[in-house]
Design a protein around this motif. Structure first.
Motif, PDB file in Angstrom:
ATOM      1  N   ILE A  87      11.762   0.679  -1.305  1.00  0.00           N
ATOM      2  CA  ILE A  87      13.044   0.581  -0.649  1.00  0.00           C
ATOM      3  C   ILE A  87      13.447   2.036  -0.482  1.00  0.00           C
ATOM      4  O   ILE A  87      14.153   2.438   0.469  1.00  0.00           O
ATOM      5  N   ARG A  88      13.150   3.130  -1.309  1.00  0.00           N
ATOM      6  CA  ARG A  88      13.308   4.511  -1.083  1.00  0.00           C
ATOM      7  C   ARG A  88      12.857   4.974   0.158  1.00  0.00           C
ATOM      8  O   ARG A  88      13.223   5.665   1.027  1.00  0.00           O
ATOM      9  N   CYS A  89      11.539   4.269   0.623  1.00  0.00           N
ATOM     10  CA  CYS A  89      10.747   4.747   1.729  1.00  0.00           C
ATOM     11  C   CYS A  89      11.352   4.352   3.202  1.00  0.00           C
ATOM     12  O   CYS A  89      10.865   4.498   4.384  1.00  0.00           O
ATOM     13  N   PRO A 117       5.302   7.718  19.811  1.00  0.00           N
ATOM     14  CA  PRO A 117       6.293   8.603  19.672  1.00  0.00           C
ATOM     15  C   PRO A 117       6.924   9.187  18.326  1.00  0.00           C
ATOM     16  O   PRO A 117       7.811  10.173  18.456  1.00  0.00           O
ATOM     17  N   LEU A 118       6.491   8.634  17.285  1.00  0.00           N
ATOM     18  CA  LEU A 118       7.094   9.061  16.184  1.00  0.00           C
ATOM     19  C   LEU A 118       6.329  10.082  15.223  1.00  0.00           C
ATOM     20  O   LEU A 118       6.981  10.577  14.298  1.00  0.00           O
ATOM     21  N   ASP A 159       7.139  11.892   3.916  1.00  0.00           N
ATOM     22  CA  ASP A 159       7.195  11.609   5.158  1.00  0.00           C
ATOM     23  C   ASP A 159       5.840  10.819   5.721  1.00  0.00           C
ATOM     24  O   ASP A 159       4.885  11.274   5.285  1.00  0.00           O
ATOM     25  N   ILE A 160       6.071   9.596   6.382  1.00  0.00           N
ATOM     26  CA  ILE A 160       4.878   8.835   6.713  1.00  0.00           C
ATOM     27  C   ILE A 160       4.486   9.287   8.214  1.00  0.00           C
ATOM     28  O   ILE A 160       3.185   9.340   8.409  1.00  0.00           O
ATOM     29  N   SER A 212      -0.904  11.871   6.424  1.00  0.00           N
ATOM     30  CA  SER A 212       0.330  11.143   6.060  1.00  0.00           C
ATOM     31  C   SER A 212       0.259   9.568   6.379  1.00  0.00           C
ATOM     32  O   SER A 212       0.860   8.911   5.566  1.00  0.00           O
ATOM     33  N   LEU A 213      -0.786   9.160   7.103  1.00  0.00           N
ATOM     34  CA  LEU A 213      -0.638   7.808   7.352  1.00  0.00           C
ATOM     35  C   LEU A 213      -2.168   7.408   8.007  1.00  0.00           C
ATOM     36  O   LEU A 213      -2.628   7.879   8.908  1.00  0.00           O
ATOM     37  N   ILE A 214      -2.520   6.179   7.640  1.00  0.00           N
ATOM     38  CA  ILE A 214      -3.859   5.999   7.954  1.00  0.00           C
ATOM     39  C   ILE A 214      -3.557   4.662   8.718  1.00  0.00           C
ATOM     40  O   ILE A 214      -2.959   3.762   8.517  1.00  0.00           O
ATOM     41  N   VAL A 215      -4.274   4.517  10.184  1.00  0.00           N
ATOM     42  CA  VAL A 215      -3.783   3.353  10.808  1.00  0.00           C
ATOM     43  C   VAL A 215      -5.245   2.649  11.384  1.00  0.00           C
ATOM     44  O   VAL A 215      -6.057   3.337  11.873  1.00  0.00           O
ATOM     45  N   VAL A 216      -5.169   1.554  11.024  1.00  0.00           N
ATOM     46  CA  VAL A 216      -6.491   0.562  11.589  1.00  0.00           C
ATOM     47  C   VAL A 216      -5.857  -0.757  12.212  1.00  0.00           C
ATOM     48  O   VAL A 216      -4.863  -1.032  12.388  1.00  0.00           O
TER      49      VAL A 216
END
Length: 284
Positions: A19-21, A177-178, A152-153, A245-249
């Motif tokens: 929820i915090r995220c 874009p983020l 931050d993600i 900060s983020l892994i994308v698959v």
């Protein structure tokens, strides 16, 4: 992509941390908190009241009141089931509500534990009409204190590709874009000889360069990386060394890179990586 977000909520510390995220995920217009409870009766009926469902609804209302997102609508759903898996109920709600993203933690009770440890993880990726974002809560219990903010993600994204269809870059429209920067990553995990492996590395480097050239977000720095070894191990090692900060698959891959969660690369990443994991749904 983040217009309508569904959060399976089991009242655990992990769920509270998720929820915090929410504040770190832009463009959210609606949040749906879903709790699944088993009915006391074999057949559900409007005339029969389930005290557990009523209690869960009251608790969810308190959670809803704590969410500080004035521009976003927050709804609660208590889904009663008489049988079957909790994750199946989550899928039904996601389909019924047409959510764009499911957001959840790695650990926890109930649905979270079921999805990560049971075969229903693959069912969610195959049948649910949304992508999945797993945010791994901190290992240290003290970091769950209210004053600790979620990191931050969308700063430096590690985008992993096996070059299977659909192309990973076609699934990144809403993410690019983020983020502040992107690291394109490919792991060569097959090869019988040094010559064959070296050839695969060279081919991968060229393909990654072509992806960079076709990237629509020209203002974002994009780096390319090719590694040799086990895909999950190399992805996790790089993400920790480079402070990703983020892994994308992707949710599926025709050559098996992210073919399934249970027993596959993504399952290993979900269990062992300390970074948020974004599993993009495969385009139809």
């Amino acid at each position: 992509m983040f217009t309508k977000v569904l959060i399976p909520y089991d009242f655990s510390d992990d769920a509270e941390y998720i929820i915090r995220c929410l504040k770190n995920i832009p463009r959210i217009r609606e949040v749906i908190l879903v709790h699944v409870t088993r009915s006391l009766y074999l057949v559900s009926s409007p005339e029969r009241e389930n005290p557990e469902a009523d209690y869960a609804r009251l608790r969810l209302e308190k959670v809803r009141d704590l969410i500080e997102m004035p521009r976003s609508k927050v709804r609660i759903i208590v889904e009663e089931i008489t049988g079957g898996e909790i994750s199946d109920a989550v899928i039904r709600v996601a389909e019924r509500e047409q959510v764009s993203l499911i957001l959840m933690g790695r650990r926890g009770r109930g649905v979270i534990e079921t999805i990560l440890l049971g075969s229903t993880a693959w069912d969610i990726l195959r049948f649910c009409p949304s992508s999945l974002l797993l945010i791994h809560p901190p290992e240290n219990v003290s970091e769950f204190s209210p004053g600790v903010r979620c990191p931050d993600i969308f700063t430096r994204a590690l985008v992993c590709t096996d070059f299977s269809e659909p192309d990973i870059e076609t699934l990144l429209t809403d993410i690019l874009p983020l983020v502040s920067s992107v690291d394109l990553f490919h792991v060569v995990s097959k090869g019988d000889t040094d010559e064959e492996i070296n050839r695969s590395v060279m081919e991968a480097e060229e393909r990654l360069k072509s992806i960079v050239i076709s990237c629509p977000e020209k203002s974002i720095p994009v780096r390319t990386h090719v590694r040799i070894g086990d895909a999950a191990d190399e992805i996790i090692r790089f993400s920790e060394k480079e402070d990703i900060s983020l892994i994308v698959v992707k949710s599926t891959g025709t050559r098996g890179f992210v073919h399934k969660i249970i027993g596959g690369t993504t399952e290993a990443i979900a269990r062992n990586a300390k970074k948020p994991l974004f599993i993009l749904r495969r385009s139809e």
